[in-house]
Design an enzyme around this catalytic site. Structure first.
Site, PDB file in Angstrom:
ATOM      1  N   ARG A   1      39.310   9.698 -30.952  1.00  0.00           N
ATOM      2  CA  ARG A   1      38.078  10.280 -31.531  1.00  0.00           C
ATOM      3  C   ARG A   1      37.679   9.534 -32.808  1.00  0.00           C
ATOM      4  NH1 ARG A   1      36.782  12.704 -36.751  1.00  0.00           N
ATOM      5  NH2 ARG A   1      35.143  14.224 -36.415  1.00  0.00           N
TER       6      ARG A   1
ATOM      7  N   GLY B   1      34.928   9.769 -36.081  1.00  0.00           N
ATOM      8  CA  GLY B   1      33.959  10.634 -36.752  1.00  0.00           C
ATOM      9  C   GLY B   1      32.819   9.827 -37.353  1.00  0.00           C
TER      10      GLY B   1
ATOM     11  N   THR C   1      37.963  13.903 -46.455  1.00  0.00           N
ATOM     12  CA  THR C   1      37.523  12.504 -46.495  1.00  0.00           C
ATOM     13  C   THR C   1      37.402  12.135 -47.969  1.00  0.00           C
ATOM     14  OG1 THR C   1      36.302  12.357 -44.404  1.00  0.00           O
ATOM     15  CG2 THR C   1      35.393  11.108 -46.172  1.00  0.00           C
TER      16      THR C   1
HETATM   17  N1  ASP Z   1      33.677  13.523 -41.638  1.00  0.00           N
HETATM   18  C1  ASP Z   1      35.060  13.324 -41.356  1.00  0.00           C
HETATM   19  C2  ASP Z   1      35.238  13.222 -39.860  1.00  0.00           C
HETATM   20  O1  ASP Z   1      34.629  13.971 -39.136  1.00  0.00           O
HETATM   21  C3  ASP Z   1      35.931  14.405 -41.879  1.00  0.00           C
HETATM   22  C4  ASP Z   1      35.516  14.965 -43.206  1.00  0.00           C
HETATM   23  O2  ASP Z   1      34.746  14.384 -43.926  1.00  0.00           O
HETATM   24  O3  ASP Z   1      35.990  16.033 -43.589  1.00  0.00           O
HETATM   25  O4  ASP Z   1      36.040  12.440 -39.428  1.00  0.00           O
END
Ligand code: ASP
Length: 331
Positions: free
Chosen positions: A227, A229, A199
């Site tokens: 999905r 996040g 991210t």
């Molecule tokens: N938090 C993000 C998600 O779950 C992914 C990440 O930050 O690595 O979509």
């Protein structure tokens, strides 16, 4: 007497109209996870560090020249979204169907305004659309085709899926699908997680004492069923309040949603008077005890920062108001 009165008025007007402060700062992250020297070549490390430096300096220059934290966050994240190195915009991870679905959010700390999008398949720079949702719609969060339609109505740049897709992410999807089919993968396996997540995020304090935070991601490799996040969820992936701090999260989103991570850090500061570093550490420890992992970046209204994680690394950089730059990858 008249002379003294004039001087008095001048000093008073300067002190009431010029609210600009010397304190400002910016912090960015490019994802947390199993990032170790063993799975990193020297060239990759150099490329990541260069990208982090270029990105953070974009925001720093904006803040230094009197720009707003909103602009600094937006322009810095645009750079990270356009870089194929990070899981956001170009170079984002692929879902089960081999497509890119993008999530992003933004919040400002003065009036607690916020905007977010999730599951976009066409928006070149999701962070700008999240800001547009905040500024030009009566809503906070738009999703899927609706988010894409809104961006089109606002004349924001749309691109084909091919623009986002890179060979590296196609290979990752193949590897992860293969592992999942053979049932040898386990989401707790560090190598598996390294490929799955990522991210980008940015938090900033401007010279006017205003905080802002933004987060942008492609989410999780091989995700199904639309999905979503934590990244587009205000309070989980992103939060900003001038009374406390600005936070951007990265990591295993399901845990960050359940832990309401970004808001929890701000709440510990506002209601319990925790410092930004103590609040960040407390909340990351809580995520760890729930079984999740990841990291956060945070900056408070005085420019104190935290870059906390329970993973072996997090791509991150900070510049303070003196221009002192700090770039790190490993814990
Ligand atoms: N938090 C993000 C998600 O779950 C992914 C990440 O930050 O690595 O979509």
């Amino acid at each position: 007497m008249k002379y003294y009165y004039l001087i008095f008025c001048l000093v008073l007007s300067c002190s009431t109209t010029n609210t600009s402060k010397d304190n400002f700062g910016i912090v960015i992250h490019g994802g947390a996870g199993t990032i170790s020297k063993n799975n990193m070549t020297e060239e990759m490390e150099k490329n990541y560090k260069n990208a982090l430096e270029e990105a953070v300096l974009i925001g720093y220059e904006i803040l230094k020249t009197g720009g707003t934290s909103q602009d600094a966050v937006e322009q810095t994240i645009i750079y990270l979204e356009d870089s194929p190195l990070f899981n956001a915009g170009k170079g984002a991870v692929l879902n089960f169907d081999g497509d890119v679905e993008l999530d992003a959010s933004f919040m400002e700390g003065k009036y607690l305004n916020a905007g977010a999008i999730s599951g976009s398949k066409k928006i070149k720079n999701p962070i700008s659309t999240a800001i547009k949702v905040m500024n030009s719609s009566p809503h906070v969060m738009l999703s899927g085709n609706g988010a894409d339609k809104f961006a089109m109505d606002m004349n924001m740049e749309l691109v084909d899926q091919d623009y986002f897709k890179t060979k590296r992410r196609t290979k990752s999807l193949e590897r992860i699908k293969d592992a999942e089919e053979k049932l040898i993968s386990n989401i707790h396996n560090p190598d598996y997680k390294a490929e799955k997540f990522g991210t980008v995020g940015c938090v900033a304090l401007d010279k006017f004492g205003n905080l802002a935070s933004g987060t942008s991601t492609g989410g999780m490799t091989n995700k199904k069923w639309n999905r979503i996040g934590d990244a587009p969820i205000i309070g989980a992936g992103t939060y900003a309040n001038n009374k406390s701090c600005a936070v951007s999260s990265t990591g295993w989103g399901e845990y960050f949603i359940r832990g309401v991570v970004a808001y929890d850090i701000a709440a510990l500061m506002e209601y319990k008077n925790f410092s930004v570093s103590k609040a960040s550490k407390t909340v990351i420890d809580k995520i760890g005890s729930m079984g999740g992992d990841g990291g956060v970046i945070a900056i408070d209204s005085k420019g104190n920062v935290a870059m906390e994680m329970n993973t072996s690394g997090m791509y991150r950089a900070h510049v303070d108001s003196n221009g002192k730059i700090d770039i790190k990858i490993y814990k």
